[in-house]
Scaffold this active site. Structure first.
Site, mmCIF file in Angstrom:
data_model
loop_
_atom_site.group_PDB
_atom_site.id
_atom_site.type_symbol
_atom_site.label_atom_id
_atom_site.label_comp_id
_atom_site.label_asym_id
_atom_site.label_seq_id
_atom_site.Cartn_x
_atom_site.Cartn_y
_atom_site.Cartn_z
ATOM 1 N N CYS A 117 0.838 -1.190 0.000
ATOM 2 C CA CYS A 117 0.000 0.000 0.000
ATOM 3 C C CYS A 117 0.878 1.247 0.000
ATOM 4 O O CYS A 117 1.960 1.263 0.581
ATOM 5 C CB CYS A 117 -0.951 0.094 1.187
ATOM 6 S SG CYS A 117 -2.069 -1.300 1.328
ATOM 7 N N ARG A 142 3.606 -0.159 -5.012
ATOM 8 C CA ARG A 142 3.399 -0.713 -3.679
ATOM 9 C C ARG A 142 2.064 -1.439 -3.551
ATOM 10 O O ARG A 142 1.780 -2.045 -2.510
ATOM 11 C CB ARG A 142 3.442 0.408 -2.643
ATOM 12 C CG ARG A 142 4.743 1.159 -2.615
ATOM 13 C CD ARG A 142 4.690 2.265 -1.594
ATOM 14 N NE ARG A 142 4.571 1.730 -0.256
ATOM 15 C CZ ARG A 142 5.598 1.325 0.483
ATOM 16 N NH1 ARG A 142 6.811 1.442 0.008
ATOM 17 N NH2 ARG A 142 5.409 0.829 1.682
ATOM 18 N N TRP A 191 -2.900 -2.618 -1.642
ATOM 19 C CA TRP A 191 -2.591 -4.036 -1.866
ATOM 20 C C TRP A 191 -3.334 -4.767 -0.763
ATOM 21 O O TRP A 191 -2.990 -4.664 0.417
ATOM 22 C CB TRP A 191 -1.091 -4.266 -1.753
ATOM 23 C CG TRP A 191 -0.654 -5.643 -2.131
ATOM 24 C CD1 TRP A 191 -0.364 -6.087 -3.383
ATOM 25 C CD2 TRP A 191 -0.424 -6.748 -1.257
ATOM 26 N NE1 TRP A 191 0.013 -7.409 -3.334
ATOM 27 C CE2 TRP A 191 -0.008 -7.838 -2.056
ATOM 28 C CE3 TRP A 191 -0.532 -6.935 0.121
ATOM 29 C CZ2 TRP A 191 0.296 -9.094 -1.512
ATOM 30 C CZ3 TRP A 191 -0.232 -8.177 0.656
ATOM 31 C CH2 TRP A 191 0.181 -9.237 -0.155
ATOM 32 N N ASN A 228 -1.276 1.904 5.833
ATOM 33 C CA ASN A 228 -0.461 0.857 5.212
ATOM 34 C C ASN A 228 0.001 -0.045 6.339
ATOM 35 O O ASN A 228 0.544 0.432 7.327
ATOM 36 C CB ASN A 228 0.742 1.520 4.513
ATOM 37 C CG ASN A 228 1.822 0.522 4.156
ATOM 38 O OD1 ASN A 228 1.543 -0.641 3.891
ATOM 39 N ND2 ASN A 228 3.060 0.978 4.145
ATOM 40 N N GLY A 229 -0.229 -1.365 6.221
ATOM 41 C CA GLY A 229 0.202 -2.287 7.279
ATOM 42 C C GLY A 229 -0.932 -3.217 7.680
ATOM 43 O O GLY A 229 -1.935 -3.325 6.961
ATOM 44 N N GLU A 286 17.440 -17.221 -8.923
ATOM 45 C CA GLU A 286 17.047 -15.868 -9.328
ATOM 46 C C GLU A 286 16.387 -15.889 -10.717
ATOM 47 O O GLU A 286 15.382 -15.210 -10.944
ATOM 48 C CB GLU A 286 18.273 -14.940 -9.297
ATOM 49 C CG GLU A 286 18.013 -13.510 -9.707
ATOM 50 C CD GLU A 286 17.001 -12.772 -8.826
ATOM 51 O OE1 GLU A 286 16.531 -13.321 -7.818
ATOM 52 O OE2 GLU A 286 16.654 -11.635 -9.195
ATOM 53 N N LYS A 328 12.562 -14.559 -11.331
ATOM 54 C CA LYS A 328 12.297 -13.469 -12.285
ATOM 55 C C LYS A 328 11.251 -13.924 -13.287
ATOM 56 O O LYS A 328 10.312 -13.216 -13.591
ATOM 57 C CB LYS A 328 13.565 -13.078 -13.054
ATOM 58 C CG LYS A 328 14.567 -12.228 -12.353
ATOM 59 C CD LYS A 328 14.220 -10.772 -12.226
ATOM 60 C CE LYS A 328 13.525 -10.492 -10.914
ATOM 61 N NZ LYS A 328 14.312 -10.465 -9.743
ATOM 62 N N GLU A 386 7.633 -14.468 -11.617
ATOM 63 C CA GLU A 386 6.918 -13.326 -11.060
ATOM 64 C C GLU A 386 6.398 -12.357 -12.119
ATOM 65 O O GLU A 386 5.364 -11.735 -11.907
ATOM 66 C CB GLU A 386 7.725 -12.598 -9.975
ATOM 67 C CG GLU A 386 8.841 -11.697 -10.432
ATOM 68 C CD GLU A 386 9.482 -10.914 -9.268
ATOM 69 O OE1 GLU A 386 10.691 -10.731 -9.307
ATOM 70 O OE2 GLU A 386 8.764 -10.491 -8.341
ATOM 71 N N HIS A 405 16.280 -37.075 -8.416
ATOM 72 C CA HIS A 405 15.649 -37.629 -7.214
ATOM 73 C C HIS A 405 14.150 -37.368 -7.187
ATOM 74 O O HIS A 405 13.537 -37.441 -6.119
ATOM 75 C CB HIS A 405 16.335 -37.068 -5.965
ATOM 76 C CG HIS A 405 17.775 -37.468 -5.876
ATOM 77 N ND1 HIS A 405 18.182 -38.763 -5.618
ATOM 78 C CD2 HIS A 405 18.909 -36.764 -6.077
ATOM 79 C CE1 HIS A 405 19.496 -38.830 -5.635
ATOM 80 N NE2 HIS A 405 19.969 -37.626 -5.921
ATOM 81 N N LYS A 447 5.994 -4.079 -4.381
ATOM 82 C CA LYS A 447 7.444 -3.912 -4.328
ATOM 83 C C LYS A 447 7.978 -4.094 -2.920
ATOM 84 O O LYS A 447 8.990 -4.730 -2.704
ATOM 85 C CB LYS A 447 7.779 -2.507 -4.832
ATOM 86 C CG LYS A 447 9.255 -2.156 -4.805
ATOM 87 C CD LYS A 447 9.982 -2.834 -5.923
ATOM 88 C CE LYS A 447 11.446 -2.485 -5.992
ATOM 89 N NZ LYS A 447 12.183 -3.504 -6.762
HETATM 90 O O1 M6R Z 1 12.964 -5.039 -0.350
HETATM 91 P P1 M6R Z 1 13.520 -6.420 -0.176
HETATM 92 O O2 M6R Z 1 14.828 -6.620 -0.872
HETATM 93 O O3 M6R Z 1 13.604 -6.826 1.271
HETATM 94 O O4 M6R Z 1 12.471 -7.378 -0.866
HETATM 95 C C1 M6R Z 1 12.625 -8.770 -0.808
HETATM 96 C C2 M6R Z 1 11.736 -9.453 -1.806
HETATM 97 O O5 M6R Z 1 10.400 -9.124 -1.578
HETATM 98 C C3 M6R Z 1 12.104 -9.078 -3.248
HETATM 99 O O6 M6R Z 1 13.429 -9.389 -3.545
HETATM 100 C C4 M6R Z 1 11.177 -9.830 -4.233
HETATM 101 O O7 M6R Z 1 11.437 -11.182 -4.195
HETATM 102 C C5 M6R Z 1 11.353 -9.258 -5.644
HETATM 103 N N1 M6R Z 1 10.071 -8.925 -6.181
HETATM 104 C C6 M6R Z 1 11.984 -10.178 -6.605
HETATM 105 O O8 M6R Z 1 12.120 -9.603 -7.866
#
Ligand code: M6R
Length: 622
Positions: free
Chosen positions: A2, A27, A76, A112-113, A495, A499, A502, A518, A617
């Site tokens: 949010c 956000r 959010w 927010n929270g 990673e 990527k 997501e 396995h 984010k």
């Molecule tokens: O702000 P942060 O680095 O703590 O965030 C951690 C994860 O939420 C963040 O890396 C998330 O996995 C990304 N969307 C990946 O691209």
């Protein structure tokens, strides 16, 4: 999650709030709303479901709202589905919660929270005659403020502090009171919130880009503090209602850093900013052949005394930790654990005072990482934050902090912050190795020199992005993609897979290449794409064998490997070469094609690259 904004000044608030929200949409983006006041008149509330553009359309880009003081929110969803009635702002008065227009209400708020004990508080308020129109914890919070405000006939600051004492959870809160025209009240606990000021206006926001266009002078309101905001003036109070003073910080970023600057998406722009992010981060930690961690309060003696490193993070930051472990063990000989923050906080990991707990976080506000940091401190460990956002909670609470110099990252999928984090962790491993006498000064100098070549090598990979664009068009209808590798290549697979899933919504898995047989290999079918990472010479043959085992079962193979390994073409269907470097630093190069592959696949599937569904984010809820 949010985003919150607020404005009070002389200009029409609506367009300023909308502009701020547009920079916070990363956000959360399932609904949005604003409340704007014109002097003593009632606040006018407008909300819309879906992306911000619907709110902009409904309010004629904010111009339809009269008034120079207002608050806004992009959501959010946590409590309650993403509907109009659950969208913020929420009000203390009796209403339907969905109609647009002036609302008869003492208190109006955005949040927010998460309020953990909202059900219990709602019960209490129901007993006192309050009714509820939404499923949100925010409506409960706003009505609780209203309850104390009216019951004790106290001012807004005292009503808010009383509320803060009663609620459990995290919040950043922006409130307007009908009796206080032209003023906004704010409070925070474990959720980010900043306040900007200029001569005759003040701003409230969850993050700097929302207000950077108007002012660079900001206050970082502290945890469990309340702010009273009027045009050009802010005062702060602690939980006792005593006034506190806070330093004014000047933001030094270039405002254009938060703009797309001609790129189609923020993610593509941020992918291209990686050479600078790497170089700036490296320059901040190394000069000539020496490493300088003094600014973070890290000395040779401190490093020499460490016996263990625990890296704690979430998502991509956790993947950085998985790569860093290999270097910390290899270069420094220090046993290293890598833990998911959401798990770490609930385990009783034995921790000594010679353990360094490294929290990696782009935002510095990730709720699980923040809680893990606090747990580590309670357990007696020394803590180091590797953070991108200056002044964020994790940066402020850790014993030591090293900032990544990636600049603001807007796209939900992280790219340049990940690359900058890798550099910090490489440097930490080299410094630790040197402090422990595992590597000589010459070796240290050699590593630093090699790291200085990384930005140009990234540029060379970016110059060939069309090949990945072409390849991504062939995999656009894939159902499953596997990313495999061993050692550092496994860390990169993690990673690459995240990527891809997501932003493209294609199911994908990362696997340690030797582990496939396995069980998971049974998922390989005709044309399943298997992306093999082949950067580690000692593991090259082994991973390639695991890839050909998949090919024998119908898989289509892509291999990412250093220049010169041309024999890979005998085995894989599509080979992608990256420049050579010291093998420890290959993650910085191999990640680039993985990011581009995910990016172009998402674009080819017509998806919202920068704001993928269901994500935000900054994950400030547990
Ligand atoms: O702000 P942060 O680095 O703590 O965030 C951690 C994860 O939420 C963040 O890396 C998330 O996995 C990304 N969307 C990946 O691209």
């Amino acid at each position: 999650m949010c985003g919150i904004v607020g404005y009070t000044g002389k200009r029409r608030a609506g367009p300023i709030l909308l502009d701020g929200l547009s920079r916070l949409e990363y956000r959360g983006y399932d609904s949005a709303g604003m409340a704007v006041r014109d002097g003593n008149k009632l606040a006018e509330v407008v909300k819309a479901t879906g992306k911000l553009i619907h709110l902009a359309d409904k309010t004629d880009q904010g111009r339809a709202l009269e008034g120079t003081c207002g608050i806004g929110h992009t959501r959010w969803a946590t409590h309650g589905d993403p509907s109009l009635v659950n969208a913020h702002p929420h009000v203390s008065g009796n209403c339907t919660g969905s109609a647009s227009g002036p609302v008869e209400s003492e208190v109006v708020g955005v949040h927010n929270g998460i309020i953990e004990n909202y059900a219990e508080l709602k019960e209490k308020l129901l007993r006192h005659g309050y009714t509820f129109y939404s499923d949100t914890d925010t409506e409960v919070l706003v009505k609780l403020v209203d309850y104390y405000y009216n019951k004790y006939k106290i001012g807004p600051v005292d009503a808010i502090t009383r509320t803060m004492v009663r609620v459990r959870g995290s919040y950043a809160l922006g409130l307007m009171f009908q009796d206080y025209p032209g003023e906004i009240f704010a409070a925070r606990k474990d959720s980010p919130l900043i306040i900007g000021t200029e001569e005759d206006a003040s701003y409230l926001a969850s993050d700097v880009p929302a207000i950077l266009k108007y002012t660079r002078d900001v206050y970082y309101i502290e945890n469990l503090q309340v702010a009273r905001i009027s045009p050009g003036h802010v005062s702060f109070y602690d939980l006792n209602g005593d006034e506190r003073s806070l330093p004014l910080t000047t933001i030094t970023w270039d405002a254009s850093a938060a703009e797309k600057e001609g790129y189609e998406h923020f993610m593509l722009k941020e992918i291209h900013e990686q050479p600078e992010a790497v170089q700036n981060t490296l320059n901040s930690l190394a000069a000539e052949d020496e490493i300088h961690l003094e600014e973070a309060g890290i000395t040779q003696e401190f490093l020499a005394g460490l016996r263990e490193v625990d890296i704690v993070a979430c998502g991509s930051a956790w993947h950085v930790g998985m790569a860093a472990r290999v270097l910390l063990e290899d270069l420094a000989g220090v046993p290293t654990r890598v833990e998911l923050a959401s798990e770490y906080r609930y385990r009783s990991i034995p921790t000594q005072d010679d353990t360094l707990v490294v929290i990696i976080s782009q935002s510095g506000e990730t709720a699980d990482s923040l809680a893990a940091l606090r747990a580590a401190k309670e357990r007696g460990a020394a803590t180091l934050a590797v953070v991108n956002v200056v002044g964020s909670s994790i940066a402020r609470e850790a014993d030591h902090v090293i900032y990544t110099k990636a600049g603001p990252e807007i796209a939900v999928a992280t790219t340049k912050a990940y690359s900058a984090q890798l550099i910090v962790l490489y440097i930490l491993a080299i410094a630790l190795g040197a402090a422990k006498g595992r590597i000589t000064s010459e070796q240290k100098a050699g590593y630093i020199r090699e790291l200085r070549t990384i930005p140009d090598k990234i540029r060379r990979i970016l110059e060939e992005k069309e090949r990945l664009q072409w390849f991504s068009s062939k995999i656009v209808n894939a159902h499953d993609i596997f990313f495999i590798g061993r050692g550092l290549d496994y860390a990169m697979s993690l990673e690459g897979s995240l990527k891809m899933k997501e932003i493209s919504y294609i199911h994908s898995e990362a696997y340690a290449a030797g582990e496939l047989k396995h069980g998971t290999i049974s998922l390989i079918e005709n044309n399943t794409l298997v992306v093999g990472l082949l950067t580690q010479s000692a593991l090259y043959e082994k991973t390639l064998s695991n890839m050909t085992e998949c090919k024998a079962r119908g898989a289509y193979l892509m291999g990412i490997t250093p220049n010169g390994n041309f024999q890979v073409e005998d085995s894989v269907n599509f080979a992608l070469y990256i420049p050579r470097t010291d093998e420890h630093f290959f993650p910085s190069l191999a990640v680039i094609p993985l990011q581009l592959l995910a990016y172009y696949t998402s674009v080819n599937r017509g998806l919202d690259v920068d704001k993928p569904r269901n994500l935000a984010k900054s994950v400030t809820v547990e």
